[in-house]
Write a protein that holds these residues in place. Structure first.
Motif, PDB file in Angstrom:
ATOM      1  N   ASN A  73       0.819  -1.223   0.000  1.00 27.11           N
ATOM      2  CA  ASN A  73       0.000   0.000   0.000  1.00 27.11           C
ATOM      3  C   ASN A  73       0.849   1.267   0.000  1.00 27.11           C
ATOM      4  N   CYS A  75       0.023   4.373   1.887  1.00 26.32           N
ATOM      5  CA  CYS A  75      -0.555   5.362   2.814  1.00 26.32           C
ATOM      6  C   CYS A  75       0.383   6.569   2.871  1.00 26.32           C
ATOM      7  N   ASN A  81       5.270   2.807   3.364  1.00 22.72           N
ATOM      8  CA  ASN A  81       4.480   2.724   2.123  1.00 22.72           C
ATOM      9  C   ASN A  81       5.385   2.257   0.986  1.00 22.72           C
ATOM     10  N   GLU A 117       1.051  -4.679   4.653  1.00 21.67           N
ATOM     11  CA  GLU A 117       0.313  -5.644   3.814  1.00 21.67           C
ATOM     12  C   GLU A 117       1.332  -6.284   2.872  1.00 21.67           C
ATOM     13  N   GLY A 148      -3.118  -5.686   8.633  1.00 24.82           N
ATOM     14  CA  GLY A 148      -3.775  -4.945   7.567  1.00 24.82           C
ATOM     15  C   GLY A 148      -5.127  -5.573   7.273  1.00 24.82           C
ATOM     16  N   LEU A 149      -5.607  -5.318   6.063  1.00 20.48           N
ATOM     17  CA  LEU A 149      -6.977  -5.735   5.721  1.00 20.48           C
ATOM     18  C   LEU A 149      -6.969  -7.152   5.140  1.00 20.48           C
ATOM     19  N   ARG A 182      -5.226   7.088   3.530  1.00 20.05           N
ATOM     20  CA  ARG A 182      -5.161   5.680   3.092  1.00 20.05           C
ATOM     21  C   ARG A 182      -5.463   5.650   1.594  1.00 20.05           C
ATOM     22  N   GLN A 185      -7.548   2.967  -0.749  1.00 18.31           N
ATOM     23  CA  GLN A 185      -8.043   1.844   0.060  1.00 18.31           C
ATOM     24  C   GLN A 185      -9.500   2.051   0.465  1.00 18.31           C
ATOM     25  N   SER A 186     -10.207   0.946   0.551  1.00 15.90           N
ATOM     26  CA  SER A 186     -11.630   0.998   0.869  1.00 15.90           C
ATOM     27  C   SER A 186     -11.857   1.432   2.322  1.00 15.90           C
ATOM     28  N   ARG A 190     -12.474  -1.690   5.863  1.00 11.58           N
ATOM     29  CA  ARG A 190     -11.885  -1.755   7.206  1.00 11.58           C
ATOM     30  C   ARG A 190     -12.984  -1.860   8.267  1.00 11.58           C
TER      31      ARG A 190
END
Ligand code: SF4
Length: 350
Positions: A73, A75, A81, A117, A148-149, A182, A185-186, A190
């Motif tokens: 990711n 961020c 990042n 991630e 993370g997700l 973020r 990202q969704s 989260r």
């Protein structure tokens, strides 16, 4: 209610919260606007009163193992990042086992397994599940995961192998600010992951950043947003500009200090875990955060560890005072002490 109170009436605020009073948005505005030293001291004192009512002088201790600093990711606030050209590491399973050996009997209540991630784990999430299982077998302690997700199936498997707590920070509930932080990202992803984890018996931690462009109204949105998820741990962390990131040069003008928000969190979430992180100002900072109403020390590193923290105020320091012995020594000076493991497991409920 609060804006009409004289300063000395703050002293009764803690009692009111213990009796069940819930802060209104106007209360939050008043508290978040406080700037005078005296006003802030009274806010901290009210928060301590609430904390002490539920937890006495006992503090929980969370060990931080950042086992992979790889991340897919970007961020904008984060040192790790994927666009930042930094040295990264991923511990091997053997290194993780070795780390666990240094933690046996050290006095931690929980171990936090954190990674970015990392594609290595996201391509085959069973690798992550296996890691959770190994740490559980080695230590037998409650495990927090901060991966993370992750998808629901992996969260479920990790839960079955011994994960107790999911840390997944929203950073902000102000959707405009979220998009800047973020990146790509969704937002709902989260929220849904924490909700799913909670349904599967996890405790969950949510968290927000401050000093990152959040004004008072944006902060109230975030505080209310966290409430909707019934989190077991609520965190606020000061944004520290990180070298090599899009927000490297960002300086916030607001006066929404982490300490002020910790106290407000304690008044909003009287019985919840609220971290005093070592990651920003070390043990001196821990003292300030505990005095503002926090009750769990986080980002304590394994003994003699070279592992990373998140914000890493001490990246360039030779001495890192992030070990459990130094923490306990300072707690004693403060008249506080580590809670019993049974106290922690009662809080967890699992
Ligand atoms: S905050 Fe987490 S997900 Fe975002 S870049 Fe950093 S390590 Fe990756």
């Amino acid at each position: 209610m609060i804006q009409k109170m004289a300063l000395d009436e703050f002293d009764s605020l803690g009692d009111k919260v213990i009796e069940g009073y819930q802060l209104t948005d106007n209360d939050l505005r008043t508290l978040l606007s406080l700037e005078s030293k005296e006003g802030l001291e009274r806010l901290y004192s009210a928060a301590r009163k609430v904390r002490d009512h539920y937890f006495g002088n006992r503090v929980f201790l969370n060990c931080f193992i950042y086992f992979s600093t790889y991340c897919k990711n970007q961020c904008s606030f984060c040192y790790y990042n994927c666009r930042n050209e930094i040295n990264r590491y991923r511990l091997t399973m053997e290194e993780i086992k070795e780390t666990c050996k240094t933690l046996k009997g050290a006095g931690f209540h929980m171990v936090d397994l954190t990674m970015g991630e990392d594609p290595y784990y996201y391509e085959d999430p069973n690798r992550f599940v296996e890691l959770v299982q190994i740490v559980k077998e080695e230590l037998g302690l409650p495990i927090m995961i901060s991966p993370g997700l992750m998808d629901n199936a992996t969260l479920l498997k990790a839960r079955e192998k011994g994960a107790n707590f999911l840390a997944l920070y929203q950073e902000t509930y102000d959707t405009e600010l979220y998009r800047k932080l973020r990146v790509g990202q969704s937002f709902d992803g989260r929220v849904n992951a924490r909700r799913f984890a909670k349904q599967q018996g996890y405790c969950v931690e949510d968290g927000i950043l401050t000093g990152v462009g959040n004004d008072i109204e944006s902060t109230i949105l975030s505080l209310r947003g966290m409430s909707t998820n019934d989190p077991d741990m609520v965190r606020v962390m000061t944004f520290l500009p990180q070298e090599g990131t899009p927000l490297e040069g960002f300086r916030d003008k607001s006066n929404l200090s982490e300490l002020k928000i910790i106290s407000v969190l304690r008044l909003m979430f009287p019985k919840r875990l609220i971290p005093a992180s070592l990651d920003l100002e070390g043990i001196d900072g821990m003292v300030l955060r505990l005095n503002a109403g926090a009750n769990i020390v986080t980002s304590i590193l394994p003994p003699d560890s070279q592992l990373e923290g998140v914000a890493n105020y001490d990246r360039d320091l030779e001495e890192r005072d992030r070990d459990i012995k130094s923490v306990v020594r300072r707690l004693e000076i403060m008249g506080m002490k580590p809670a019993r493991q049974a106290d922690f497991e009662a809080v967890l409920g699992c």
